[in-house]
Design an enzyme around this catalytic site. Sequence first.
Site, PDB file in Angstrom:
ATOM      1  CB  ALA A  61       2.839   0.720   5.074  1.00 20.05           C
ATOM      2  CB  CYS A  62       4.582  -2.069   1.526  1.00 17.03           C
ATOM      3  SG  CYS A  62       4.175  -3.033   3.005  1.00 17.03           S
ATOM      4  CB  VAL A  63       4.664   2.503  -1.784  1.00 11.91           C
ATOM      5  CG1 VAL A  63       5.308   3.509  -2.747  1.00 11.91           C
ATOM      6  CG2 VAL A  63       4.005   1.383  -2.567  1.00 11.91           C
ATOM      7  CG  PHE A  92      -1.895  -1.079   1.333  1.00 13.56           C
ATOM      8  CD1 PHE A  92      -2.894  -1.190   0.365  1.00 13.56           C
ATOM      9  CD2 PHE A  92      -1.848  -1.993   2.353  1.00 13.56           C
ATOM     10  CE1 PHE A  92      -3.839  -2.199   0.458  1.00 13.56           C
ATOM     11  CE2 PHE A  92      -2.780  -3.001   2.439  1.00 13.56           C
ATOM     12  CZ  PHE A  92      -3.781  -3.116   1.495  1.00 13.56           C
ATOM     13  N   PRO A  95      10.144   2.238   2.030  1.00 11.21           N
ATOM     14  CG  PRO A  95       9.706   0.788   0.256  1.00 11.21           C
ATOM     15  CD  PRO A  95       9.154   1.243   1.564  1.00 11.21           C
TER      16      PRO A  95
END
Length: 208
Positions: free
Chosen positions: A115-117, A112, A120
């Site tokens: 968060a996960c985009v 999503f 990083p």
Amino acid sequence: MPANSLLTPSDCVIILVDEQAGLAFAAGSADRQTLRGNTVALARTALAFDIPIVVSTSASKVYSGPLMPPLRAVLSGVVQIERRNMNLWEDEAARDAIISSGRRTLVIAGLFTEACVSFPVLSALTDGYEVHVVADACGGLTPASHDAALRRMEMAGAVMTSWLQFLLELQRDWTRHDTYEAARAIVVDHGGGYGIGLDYARDMFHPA
């Protein structure tokens, strides 16, 4: 390279994060079918221009499921990196795959956005990488939270783009014959009215 410079294929590595159906079910920031099509277009662009691709998944056995089938078909030769961390940059295997590409310009999309985009992206920026976020191939839980995550990344120095802008930035000249047919096919399949126009132009100039 400066963030305001036009990209070339030799600059970039493409990172796809958690493009899994179990997460796509919860993405509410955009039409899911459009989001999936945009991601497939980005993956096809990477292959057309011979750009390294790092694909990472998470919780594929317990919640998120495998990479979505259209992406699996396009990326059949790419090894997926399974991780536990929400932040791909904190996963040794995923980070090492990016570093070993030798590219300092990261082009990232995934689920999503919140968060996960974004995690990083923020970490890579801190480590001195140039990062481009393919906003229309990222999905968030809600439009508001997706937009907030994009704004935070942009304020930190990330560059926002779309899959079509990225493809056209790499092609730049439709007389570049080595990538013309592949790039044209991607636009025809995923570019809406622009793709219809390319088909129309070919029919007009090269009638059956």
